[in-house]
Scaffold this active site. Sequence first.
Site: not given
Ligand code: ADP
Ligand code: MG
Length: 690
Positions: A391, A12, A15, A588
């Site tokens: 996202d 349960c 419980c 995220d």
């Molecule tokens: P989303 O998932 O919506 O694209 P993110 O915050 O993950 O948002 O990434 C935002 C932007 O930052 C991406 O579209 C890319 O242009 C850039 N970015 C993030 N991480 C990287 C990476 N490791 N290499 C190249 N570009 C990156």
């Molecule tokens: Mg992302």
Amino acid sequence: MDKTYCVRNLDCAHCAGKIEEAINKLDGVESAVLIFASGKLKLKGEVSISQLNKIANKIEAGVEIVHEETESEEKSSLKGEIAVLVSGIVVFVIALLGGKLIDSVIIKIVLFDAAYLILGHKILISTIKNIASGNIFDENFLMTIATLGAFVLGEYSEAVGVVLFFKIGEIFEEYAVNKSRKAITAAAGLRVDEVDLLKDGDFLRCSSDEIIAGSIIRVKAGERIAADGVIEEGETRLDTSAVNGEPVPVSAKAGDSVMSGWINLSGVIIVRATAAASESTVSKITDAVENAVASKPKIDRFITRFAKVYTPVVIAIAVLTAVIPSLVTGEWDKWIYTALTFLVISCPCALVLSVPLAYFSGIGAASKLGILFKGGTSLEALGKVKAVVFDKTGTVTTGTFDVTEVYSYGELMESEILSVCASAEQASSHPAAVSIVRYCEEQGIPYSEAENIRELSGRGIAAEYNGKSILCGNRLLMKENDIRLTDEEITTTGTIVYVAVNGVLVGAIIVSDTIKEKSASAIGQLKNMGLYTAMLTGDKTENARIVADETGIEYVKGELLPDEKLAEIRKIRDKKGSVMFIGDGINDGPVLAGADVGAAMLSGSDLAIEAADAIFINKELDSAVKAKKIADRTLRISWQNIVFALAFKAAVLILGIAGFASMWFAVFADSGVAMLLILNSMRVLRTKKI
Ligand code: ADP
Ligand code: MG
């Protein structure tokens, strides 16, 4: 020290909560979590197992706490319970017939007593233990005085009837709980205990705990893969359905990545593990699931509080009913009987049993569909959600980019730009990064490992390579580092990864991504369910708008950093109500944790699994539709149960106190409603139409 115990015969949920509370109050216990779903107790502190057993048994008789490793094959207690029920019924029937044939009070009493003890000894034992521990008021106590009172009044068959129906109700509950538990812990079956591990040139049968990143394991046809990894040798087809719900087997060859939990269908493969078994996907999933039921929804806490106040009140009313009218009329028998009937009816079992079960079943139903809820609270919150925010990369789109164009702005050739970029990106799990690295491998472009790699969330990567500083990322990253972009226009649509060396832009790599197959239809369905849809992304607004238009998302905003996404979510919440955020988990974390419900698509990121309230193992967005449907149904059914149970109880209580309800009627009413509502809760488990 952290210890895990197995808790057997725990049937349960109510419980379980009480046991957890009691164990937490013990001296020497720092914290204890009792996970009803898997029957596991996780404990921090020093306490003896006999002490734990004593406490647990006081609350639910028959519960057994054992060390995890000594736990043998779980025997089905349900079978035992059914055997008890059948023998009790047999003795009861003999008593009823015998009572008609032989007119001996002694024989009658002996037979009825026997039936009563067979069916009701657990109730009696619990009551005695409760009284001994000062925790008097619960349903066992109500049952015990009502039935003993019935015996005193000479109503033998009624007394046995009460315990008989209670037992049937219990068996129902146990069945329902087992069913949900099976669905929830099906994921635990994905774990692999033994593997063929390469040691000194030979494959030896070893425990999967011995796998570390870099270990080489052999997986034969029909075996499950124990750890995430990459195929070194061999070619085969893999059944991935248990992990991501994809029904079609995929073929795989040397160089392909594999996930723990997948089943090898045809050839022998040699896999190089990329993580220890305990850090692999399957373990993360099972850990999340095992903790799933630990957090209780608000409704559940409300019921626990309600039961605590309700029981003493009911007992007080019963005492008054027995005493006051009897003093006036002198009809003690009649009023004591009325009071006892009232006590039997008053048991809030239906409510206490069925509402937690609805949530439990909701979690079970969802996990059958590859959606893992981290607890009833998340399910409850999702039921109230009015807006869904996505996202973009990896969520609405596949996140497997392809490099479509490389621009060179200086002396470096395209392949050199790719090589520099891949050297900095190889440590990142961002989909754009992964695709650039993969592209270099496909094209045979060499790259190595940069130093001092820093991932800048929502922007890109900064690193050092051959003594030069490297930046790879979006426009924002370049702006923040005062890097002048060229005036040359980029016409290709897609995400632009700018590459700068020593503060000078050397090139740009365009990667583009495709929309997932089911995104548009899932978003359409969410809108039909009356939900507001929005997409927040770190990518360029133009790219985002194209995706939003194609999928029908109502609101888009691009070029956002993770904390800006969170601020946007707060704005949407002010306008529309509760918000669910769905992301792939890369960059995220804050948004997943900050939304009312955060759902992560299963990716490589551990952080997401920790921050999210729900995990979608299947990476398509229809998981969001299914999750919402299950949550809505769980809430609806649990409210039906609450309203029905309370209304019915009130009606019967009034009849009882007015003397219109016999004990038999009371018993029927109570167990009948309990069973009905348990069945109603079990409807949540049905997933055919979802
Ligand atoms: P989303 O998932 O919506 O694209 P993110 O915050 O993950 O948002 O990434 C935002 C932007 O930052 C991406 O579209 C890319 O242009 C850039 N970015 C993030 N991480 C990287 C990476 N490791 N290499 C190249 N570009 C990156
Ligand atoms: Mg992302």
